[in-house]
Structures are given as C-alpha cells and as structure tokens.
Design an enzyme around this catalytic site. Sequence first.
Site, mmCIF file in Angstrom:
data_model
loop_
_atom_site.group_PDB
_atom_site.id
_atom_site.type_symbol
_atom_site.label_atom_id
_atom_site.label_comp_id
_atom_site.label_asym_id
_atom_site.label_seq_id
_atom_site.Cartn_x
_atom_site.Cartn_y
_atom_site.Cartn_z
ATOM 1 N N GLU A 1 -44.046 -52.883 80.760
ATOM 2 C CA GLU A 1 -43.443 -51.649 81.251
ATOM 3 C C GLU A 1 -42.640 -51.893 82.526
ATOM 4 O OE1 GLU A 1 -46.545 -52.101 80.439
ATOM 5 O OE2 GLU A 1 -47.073 -50.685 78.850
ATOM 6 N N PRO B 1 -51.103 -67.351 75.247
ATOM 7 C CA PRO B 1 -52.072 -66.249 75.119
ATOM 8 C C PRO B 1 -51.681 -65.076 76.010
ATOM 9 C CG PRO B 1 -52.956 -67.988 76.502
ATOM 10 C CD PRO B 1 -51.653 -68.504 75.958
ATOM 11 N N ARG B 2 -52.177 -63.914 75.644
ATOM 12 C CA ARG B 2 -51.892 -62.708 76.428
ATOM 13 C C ARG B 2 -52.381 -62.862 77.855
ATOM 14 N NH1 ARG B 2 -48.426 -58.740 77.284
ATOM 15 N NH2 ARG B 2 -49.382 -56.762 77.871
ATOM 16 N N LEU C 1 -48.236 -67.709 83.802
ATOM 17 C CA LEU C 1 -47.581 -66.404 83.748
ATOM 18 C C LEU C 1 -46.088 -66.535 84.023
ATOM 19 C CD1 LEU C 1 -50.172 -64.276 85.762
ATOM 20 C CD2 LEU C 1 -49.714 -64.099 83.312
ATOM 21 N N GLY C 2 -45.304 -65.657 83.391
ATOM 22 C CA GLY C 2 -43.889 -65.532 83.725
ATOM 23 C C GLY C 2 -42.968 -66.515 83.042
ATOM 24 N N GLU C 3 -43.455 -67.277 82.064
ATOM 25 C CA GLU C 3 -42.615 -68.290 81.437
ATOM 26 C C GLU C 3 -42.315 -68.021 79.964
ATOM 27 O OE1 GLU C 3 -43.244 -72.430 83.543
ATOM 28 O OE2 GLU C 3 -45.104 -71.813 82.572
ATOM 29 N N SER D 1 -38.390 -57.957 71.035
ATOM 30 C CA SER D 1 -36.968 -58.101 71.356
ATOM 31 C C SER D 1 -36.689 -59.342 72.198
ATOM 32 C CB SER D 1 -36.465 -56.852 72.087
ATOM 33 O OG SER D 1 -37.013 -56.749 73.386
ATOM 34 N N GLU D 2 -37.666 -59.776 73.008
ATOM 35 C CA GLU D 2 -37.458 -60.958 73.849
ATOM 36 C C GLU D 2 -37.214 -62.194 72.997
ATOM 37 O OE1 GLU D 2 -40.719 -59.278 77.102
ATOM 38 O OE2 GLU D 2 -41.239 -60.868 75.698
#
Length: 441
Positions: free
Chosen positions: A69, A277-278, A318-320, A347-348
Amino acid sequence: MGRHRAGYLVYTLYRSLSHCLSPLIHLHLRFRRFRGIEHPLRWRERLGLPSLPRPPGPLFWFHAVSLGEGLAALPVIKRCVQRRPDVTVLLTTTTLSAFEVLKHLLPSEVIYQFTPVDTPVAIDSFLAYWKPNALLLVESELWPNLVMSAARNGITLAILNARMSPKSFRNWSLPAVLQMMNLMLSKFSLIIPLAVHFQILQAPPLSICFAGDLKFAVEDSLSYNPDIAILEDLKLQIDDRPVWMASSIHKGEEKVIVDVHKRLKNIHSDIITIIVPRRPQLGRDITREWKKDGVSVALRSNHDKLLPETDIYMVDTLGELRSFYRITPIALIGGSLLPGLSGHNISEAAAAGCAVLTGHHVGHFLNMVSEMQRINPLSVHQVAGNIELCEVLTELFSNCIALEARRAAGKQAYHALSNGVGESVWNLLNCHVFGKALEET
C-alpha cells in the site's frame, strides 16, 4: 444525524470498547517490540506519540498499512512534493518491513511516522499534534476511531485504491456493522475504488470516482535499485542455467515450491529456483529445514554463492524483489496457492518482463488478474497446484516461443493499464480533496 443514528450507536460502543482495551493493546505493542515486530526505538509512535517536529503550514497525511500500500501511494506522494511545495507530506505505515524499504524510496521532504493504533487516546493524540488538513487512506484502512475523529476535527477524507477482500466485505456487510460502515463512508469526500464493494456498502454516489489501480503506476515512480553490482554478479553465477522465481511465498507454500523444484530437476538437472518469502524470517526457517533434508540452499543474507550443486537461492532480505524480477524470466506470485490466502501484486513482475504465474486464491487481486487477462489472455496464467505448476514451467522451459509470448503479453498488459493512472488520481484529488482541505484551514 437522523439517518445514521444506528451507526453512531454502534460506533459509540466501538469507541468505548477500544478505550477499555487500550491497556491490553499497549502491552501487546510491547510484546511485539520484544519479538522484533515493532521498531525498537520508534514503537511509541504507535501510541500517537511523535518523534519528529511538525513544520508550520498545511499538511497532507497519507496512511498505508504495509509495503504494498505504501508503494501504491508513492506516485501520488511524489507528485504532491513536486507540485505542492507549500504543503508538508506525512506518511504513516504499520509494518516494520514497510519502514525498512520505503525510507529509501521517499523524497527527503516527506515525514515518516508509524501509524497510531485505533484507540481514542492514540488517535486523538496523533491528530492533536500533526493537525492534518487532509487524510488519504490507501486501499482498505477503515478504522472507526481514525475516520470518525478525523471527520470530527474537520479533516478532509479520501480513500485511494479502495479495495476490500471478500472476507472483509462479508464482515462489513453484517447488519449491525453495516450501519457503522455507512456512517464512516459518509465522511469521505472522495473514494477511488477498484471494485463495486463500496457502492454496495452504500458509499455516497457523488464521492465515487474511478481512475484505475495505482499499483500499476508504481514502477514509474521508483528510482532506488539496491545492490546492482551484486545482482549482476548473481546473473553471471546463474549463467545459462534454467531459472525461475517464486515470490511473496507464505508459510505452507514452500512445500509446493520444493516439490515442483524436485520434479523439474528430473528434467533439468542444473535448475535454480529463486524464492523470495513474504517475510525474511520465514526464508531462514525454511532454509534450516531443507538443509536437514539434503536440499542445497544458498542464503542471500549470508552472501552465499551459487555453486554448481545449489538448488535454491533464498532471498531473505527486504526491498530487492523488483531487482530479482529483472534477472529471472518466469515468476510465480505466491500468497495464492493455498486456501485462506489472498494473493499479491502481479504487476511488478509483469512490468519487469516476466512470464507471470499465480494461484487461484488471489482475494482482492482478482480485479488486477482479470484486467490483465482482459488486455491479453497470455499475460497471467493461474495454476491450481504443484502438478499444473510443474507442467506449465516444463512447457515454458522447453518452448522459448511460448515463454517470450507470455513475457511480452505481461508487459503489454501492464503498460496498457498503467498509462495515466497516477495523473488521473492526482487530478481527482485536486478536484475533490486538496482545494476543500485548504479552504477549511
């Protein structure tokens, strides 16, 4: 107040109950901090206690629960910073993972705080300090104390990318709760929905405007690419080995992924499966279990190299995610393979040129899947389980024409749906929210 009398009664009960539960919520936050789920130093922001000074002048508050979000809000936030330098922008999110990623992506002018919990004291404290002129909620963050207290303080309200899972829709449709939802929705000057749920819940017709899905506009607003050199090195390590990726995997889905990997290895002995993973800790837990079973796993946080015998590359960072989409031709979007899950943003992967696969348990992302398939049926392939997933991957690895067709279809659908979304949302906010918010100062 007449037609919303029942709604006010339900809200009064909710406010009283949330006030009584405040001490327990406070203890729960401390427990989450102990477990590392809340920020170790800034967790008090969740109680409405600020950690930064408020600049003078008008302020627009964007609120998003988590990373997805928050990313969806970025195109609008960046336009706000560029086009309204007279206004301070405040962004709040709930999750620590969102904070760790978004702090690198936000313009330096944006103030970032953690979201206050929905108790009367926390919300009132937050509003009294920051005094926002407008509150822009992203997707489905409809908290009664937040909405009602903001409206009571004369803050102009809007929902961007308004969506609702089937479960949330059923809950909000319960007779008693529906009365409070009607009351809350009556406070919004603008609702930009992705489906008809908000109309069915009796949102004021004049507040409803359609503009498309902001998640299609995210890619154009991103400029942060971490560890590019390392990723290029990883591409060299992969070389010409067949590779696919499973992203945003939830607990339980790893069993499907490792089963498919083992089946594919009978055909392609050198195959590499990249798993994102999430949550990073899930990746570390899976890695420990699989190593006991003899699966060769390289862990990204350990800077492990891809060796000839490596089966799985586990991205426990994270972030990759977007960077990894760019080094793999096929991406399965997780959170969709098991009942009870509700999908993730596809969409990514499409924007990066991946052949996009996902399961059937996509929740409120069904609209995104349907829209992309409407543009081009090859853009998204939904699979029912490990057998079908294995069959689809086998075909894509053996048929380069089919693979390239799916990659091109995803990109085509993404560009068709992303065109002008950010600008359309900005224009609606200018028309329905920002002018009204600043007039009331």
